[in-house]
Design a protein around this motif. Structure first.
Motif, short mmCIF file in Angstrom:
data_model
loop_
_atom_site.label_atom_id
_atom_site.label_comp_id
_atom_site.label_asym_id
_atom_site.label_seq_id
_atom_site.Cartn_x
_atom_site.Cartn_y
_atom_site.Cartn_z
N ARG A 97 40.49 42.73 39.98
CA ARG A 97 41.64 43.70 39.56
C ARG A 97 42.49 43.84 40.66
O ARG A 97 43.73 44.10 40.70
N TYR A 98 41.90 44.24 41.92
CA TYR A 98 42.36 44.37 43.16
C TYR A 98 43.60 42.99 43.50
O TYR A 98 44.46 43.30 43.82
N SER A 147 47.39 42.99 43.74
CA SER A 147 48.05 42.30 44.85
C SER A 147 49.09 41.38 44.63
O SER A 147 50.04 41.23 45.15
N ASN A 148 48.82 40.73 43.73
CA ASN A 148 49.95 39.55 43.15
C ASN A 148 51.04 40.24 42.60
O ASN A 148 52.21 39.65 42.98
N THR A 194 53.39 49.12 39.79
CA THR A 194 51.96 49.22 39.92
C THR A 194 51.49 50.72 39.65
O THR A 194 50.15 50.81 39.44
N GLY A 195 52.50 51.73 39.87
CA GLY A 195 52.19 52.89 40.05
C GLY A 195 51.47 53.64 41.15
O GLY A 195 50.85 54.81 41.25
N GLU A 212 37.08 39.59 50.84
CA GLU A 212 37.63 40.00 49.51
C GLU A 212 38.93 39.96 49.43
O GLU A 212 39.91 39.64 48.60
N LYS A 213 39.74 40.87 50.43
CA LYS A 213 41.08 41.29 50.56
C LYS A 213 41.75 39.97 50.89
O LYS A 213 42.95 39.93 50.41
#
Length: 363
Positions: free
Chosen positions: A80-81, A85-86, A136-137, A277-278
């Motif tokens: 989801r992150y 990010s995309n 994205t909010g 992961e980031k």
């Protein structure tokens, strides 16, 4: 008139936790920890509500709960992150293709020449933040300056949901007044040493000669000499390929027992996995770094046929390498442990983008 680059550093605010609060409105306004649980594990990220209680990433979950009994633990959702990010990077590309990602939630942008033809970097930063919020909010903070180093410091200056401009005429004053801990590249241990030498802010650091800084801080001293003067000629590099990612920790006291070393390694592993992961980058080789109380150090490495993609793998391999060391051969007392992942899959290099002509700065 002197020409300068216009660099923006965008940094999302408490990214993992903010995504969770956005996707689950019941979490809004509550202290949230991504990762771990009330009983075990380590915090991977904390919301600003949790940070007010002293909760930080890489902190044992039990400690986080003690500091903030009302904290809510949620499992990380890295897919989801990456998705969010995309969306953020899609916004970046509507303004410029000179983008250097540092992780899922932060990047440098060179907007000296940009797709919108906007002359003011500040206006571009405001527009990017508004577009990200609409798409994205989520909120983002931005730093704007003539180079990467100052832009990165500036983005952290008014967090969260802030924007800071450090133009050429403000650079000297901004850096001189900055607390030494705020300088990117000055870690906790170095800051402590600097303060013991009377270096409390940029002005104090600037008073030292290059030779004296190198004498006291090694080759990093030369770096400190340049950055306190705002000297950073590094271009925004959209083709930067990572060779390794890691983390390390210097302890306030020497570790003697293997069990204490393992306890100290776990939060380091969490930090490394978070960075992997980031960056959406995974390696096949893990390297363990051990520095002893006499400042001698060793490394031990292990390579796998497949990428290291889970925290359990990272911790298990680190423990294995730790156990393989013949401790009788080395001084008693470990002052630093570190973990690095490398041997990444080769990525196809995208077509090189031509850097635009340097325009006169118009913030």
């Amino acid at each position: 008139m002197e020409s300068h680059r216009k660099i923006i550093h965008i940094d999302m605010d408490a990214f993992y936790a903010s995504v969770e609060q956005h996707d689950n409105p019941a979490l809004k306004g509550k202290p949230v920890a991504v990762g771990g649980s009330k009983e075990r594990g380590v915090v991977a990220a904390a919301s600003y509500e949790a940070r007010k209680f002293g909760v930080r990433s890489a902190m044992p979950s039990v400690t986080a709960y003690q500091k903030c009994p009302q904290i809510v633990f949620v499992k990380p959702r890295f897919e989801r992150y990456k998705e969010v990010s995309n969306q953020i990077h899609e916004v970046f590309h509507t303004y410029t293709d000179l983008i250097e990602p540092l992780s899922l939630d932060e990047a440098y942008l060179d907007v000296t020449q940009n797709k919108k033809g906007i002359s003011s970097a500040t206006m571009i930063a405001k527009a990017i933040r508004a577009d990200i919020k609409a798409k994205t909010g989520l909120t983002a903070s931005a730093g704007i300056s003539t180079n990467k180093f100052i832009a990165k410091i500036a983005s952290d200056y008014n967090k969260p949901d802030g924007i800071t401009l450090v133009g050429p005429e403000k650079t000297e004053t901004f850096l001189e007044q900055l607390a030494i801990e705020k300088f990117f590249g000055v870690g906790k241990v170095t800051a402590k040493k600097m303060r013991s030498l009377g270096i409390n802010n940029g002005m104090d650091l600037k008073a030292w000669s290059k030779d004296d800084l190198i004498t006291n801080f090694g080759k990093s001293g030369g770096f400190y000499y340049e950055i306190v003067r705002g000297n950073d000629d590094r271009p925004v590099n959209p083709n930067r390929i990572r060779k390794s990612l890691g983390a390390e920790n210097t302890f306030d006291y020497d570790l003697i027992e293997l069990v204490d070393m393992k306890l100290a390694l776990e939060p380091i592993a969490v930090t490394v996995m978070k960075r992997l992961e980031k960056a959406n980058t995974f390696g096949k080789t893990l390297t363990l770094k051990v520095k002893f109380k006499d400042f001698s150090q060793i490394t031990r490495s292990q390579s796998l046929t497949e990428e290291i993609r889970t925290l359990d793998q990272l911790v298990s391999l680190s423990f294995d390498l730790l156990e393989q060391i013949n401790w009788e051969e080395f001084p008693s007392g470990v002052r630093l442990l570190g973990i690095t992942c490398s041997n990444f899959e080769k990525r196809e290099i995208v077509q090189l983008l031509k850097e635009g002509h340097q325009l006169t700065l118009d913030f």
